[in-house]
Every structure is written in structure tokens, then in C-alpha cells.
Design a protein around this motif. Structure first.
Motif, PDB file in Angstrom:
ATOM      1  N   TYR A 172      49.233  39.156  75.924  1.00 46.55           N
ATOM      2  CA  TYR A 172      50.370  38.281  75.706  1.00 46.55           C
ATOM      3  C   TYR A 172      50.063  36.868  76.176  1.00 46.55           C
ATOM      4  O   TYR A 172      49.310  36.653  77.137  1.00 46.55           O
ATOM      5  N   ALA A 173      50.681  35.923  75.513  1.00 49.38           N
ATOM      6  CA  ALA A 173      50.671  34.557  76.021  1.00 49.38           C
ATOM      7  C   ALA A 173      51.468  34.518  77.322  1.00 49.38           C
ATOM      8  O   ALA A 173      52.439  35.261  77.489  1.00 49.38           O
ATOM      9  N   ASP A 174      51.068  33.654  78.218  1.00 51.16           N
ATOM     10  CA  ASP A 174      51.760  33.552  79.506  1.00 51.16           C
ATOM     11  C   ASP A 174      53.238  33.229  79.315  1.00 51.16           C
ATOM     12  O   ASP A 174      54.084  33.690  80.093  1.00 51.16           O
ATOM     13  N   SER A 175      53.559  32.487  78.283  1.00 53.85           N
ATOM     14  CA  SER A 175      54.932  32.035  78.070  1.00 53.85           C
ATOM     15  C   SER A 175      55.874  33.171  77.680  1.00 53.85           C
ATOM     16  O   SER A 175      57.096  33.029  77.792  1.00 53.85           O
ATOM     17  N   VAL A 176      55.329  34.296  77.219  1.00 53.47           N
ATOM     18  CA  VAL A 176      56.182  35.415  76.780  1.00 53.47           C
ATOM     19  C   VAL A 176      55.962  36.667  77.602  1.00 53.47           C
ATOM     20  O   VAL A 176      56.682  37.662  77.423  1.00 53.47           O
ATOM     21  N   LYS A 177      54.994  36.653  78.491  1.00 51.61           N
ATOM     22  CA  LYS A 177      54.657  37.840  79.272  1.00 51.61           C
ATOM     23  C   LYS A 177      55.861  38.295  80.075  1.00 51.61           C
ATOM     24  O   LYS A 177      56.549  37.486  80.717  1.00 51.61           O
ATOM     25  N   GLY A 178      56.149  39.600  80.013  1.00 51.63           N
ATOM     26  CA  GLY A 178      57.299  40.147  80.718  1.00 51.63           C
ATOM     27  C   GLY A 178      58.580  40.114  79.911  1.00 51.63           C
ATOM     28  O   GLY A 178      59.564  40.751  80.294  1.00 51.63           O
ATOM     29  N   ASN A 181      52.535  51.960  59.083  1.00 46.52           N
ATOM     30  CA  ASN A 181      51.846  50.708  58.742  1.00 46.52           C
ATOM     31  C   ASN A 181      52.616  49.480  59.224  1.00 46.52           C
ATOM     32  O   ASN A 181      52.691  48.460  58.517  1.00 46.52           O
ATOM     33  N   THR A 182      53.151  49.572  60.406  1.00 46.92           N
ATOM     34  CA  THR A 182      54.030  48.519  60.898  1.00 46.92           C
ATOM     35  C   THR A 182      53.689  48.135  62.337  1.00 46.92           C
ATOM     36  O   THR A 182      53.406  49.012  63.170  1.00 46.92           O
ATOM     37  N   VAL A 183      53.725  46.844  62.595  1.00 43.89           N
ATOM     38  CA  VAL A 183      53.590  46.326  63.949  1.00 43.89           C
ATOM     39  C   VAL A 183      54.900  45.621  64.299  1.00 43.89           C
ATOM     40  O   VAL A 183      55.541  45.028  63.420  1.00 43.89           O
ATOM     41  N   TYR A 184      55.271  45.723  65.563  1.00 36.76           N
ATOM     42  CA  TYR A 184      56.533  45.172  66.021  1.00 36.76           C
ATOM     43  C   TYR A 184      56.290  44.212  67.189  1.00 36.76           C
ATOM     44  O   TYR A 184      55.293  44.307  67.897  1.00 36.76           O
ATOM     45  N   VAL A 185      57.253  43.333  67.398  1.00 38.13           N
ATOM     46  CA  VAL A 185      57.327  42.623  68.663  1.00 38.13           C
ATOM     47  C   VAL A 185      58.801  42.602  69.084  1.00 38.13           C
ATOM     48  O   VAL A 185      59.647  42.097  68.361  1.00 38.13           O
ATOM     49  N   GLN A 186      59.058  43.225  70.216  1.00 39.94           N
ATOM     50  CA  GLN A 186      60.388  43.232  70.809  1.00 39.94           C
ATOM     51  C   GLN A 186      60.495  41.998  71.700  1.00 39.94           C
ATOM     52  O   GLN A 186      59.675  41.824  72.621  1.00 39.94           O
ATOM     53  N   MET A 187      61.470  41.165  71.426  1.00 35.62           N
ATOM     54  CA  MET A 187      61.626  39.913  72.160  1.00 35.62           C
ATOM     55  C   MET A 187      62.933  39.941  72.930  1.00 35.62           C
ATOM     56  O   MET A 187      64.010  39.983  72.328  1.00 35.62           O
TER      57      MET A 187
END
Length: 120
Positions: free
Chosen positions: A58-64, A75-81
Motif C-alpha cells: 500500500y501507499a503510505d497515504s492509504v495504509k490502514g 476474475n475480480t480485484v477489489y479495494v475496500q476504502m
């Protein structure tokens, strides 16, 4: 081909989950990544995941706050924000690479992008 979805308008502190559906290649062979580009800024790395999900970065700005995951059967990738901030406002792109990487130069296939807007 990569198709990103899930963007939208959310208030600061809220959550969104982006999805990226891959087609036309053996999805499980590829590392995947999310990048973003805010207005007037360069594209930047957000998160990456290895072919089997065993390695993430992860980028430091989004870590955690952000979590990348994948479902090779779908066939899917996700990002939970979570805990979104106004500075997370950007067009988010998913991308595929032969190798696990954080560098945009290593990704050879890109989705069309989905807009995330976080209001204060």
C-alpha cells in the motif's frame, strides 16, 4: 480487458468498495494494482496484490484505511476504502502486470477508471 466500477460521491469518513473485472486473459496469472489520479496531479500508486493474494502493498497515504483483495474464481480485484478523506478524491484505475509491482511502468493493461469524490 479491465472494467473498474464502484466509484461515486461519499462524505469524508465514509467507505466505498471498488471492483475491477478482468476478461480476456488468465486472471490468476497476473499481479494486480490500483492507481489513482487527482485533478492536476500525476498518477500515483495506491495498492498492489500478487497473483494469489499472498502479498499486498500500500501507499503510505492509504495504509490502514484501504484493503486490496482478489477473487480469482470471479476474475475480480477489489479495494475496500474506509475512512475516506477529501484528498482521496481521484479517478481510480485498476491495472494488471506479469510481475508483482508498485510501479505503473510495469503494468501493461489498464482499466478505464472510476471516479471517487469525497466531500468534506
Amino acid at each position: 480487458q479491465l472494467q473498474a466500477s464502484g466509484g461515486g460521491l461519499v462524505q469524508a469518513g465514509g467507505s466505498l468498495r471498488l471492483s475491477c473485472l478482468a476478461s480476456g486473459r488468465t486472471f490468476s496469472n497476473y499481479g494486480m494494482g490500483w492507481f489513482r489520479q487527482a485533478p492536476g496531479k500525476e498518477r500515483e500508486f495506491v495498492a498492489a496484490i500478487s497473483w494469489n493474494g499472498g502479498i499486498t502493498s500500500y501507499a503510505d497515504s492509504v495504509k490502514g484505511r484501504f484493503t486490496i483483495s482478489r477473487d480469482n474464481a470471479k476474475n475480480t480485484v477489489y479495494v475496500q476504502m474506509n475512512s475516506l478523506k477529501p484528498e482521496d478524491t481521484a479517478v481510480y484505475y485498476c491495472a494488471a502486470t506479469w510481475a508483482y509491482s508498485r510501479s505503473a511502468a510495469d503494468f501493461d493493461s489498464w482499466g478505464q477508471g472510476t471516479l471517487v469524490t469525497v466531500s468534506s
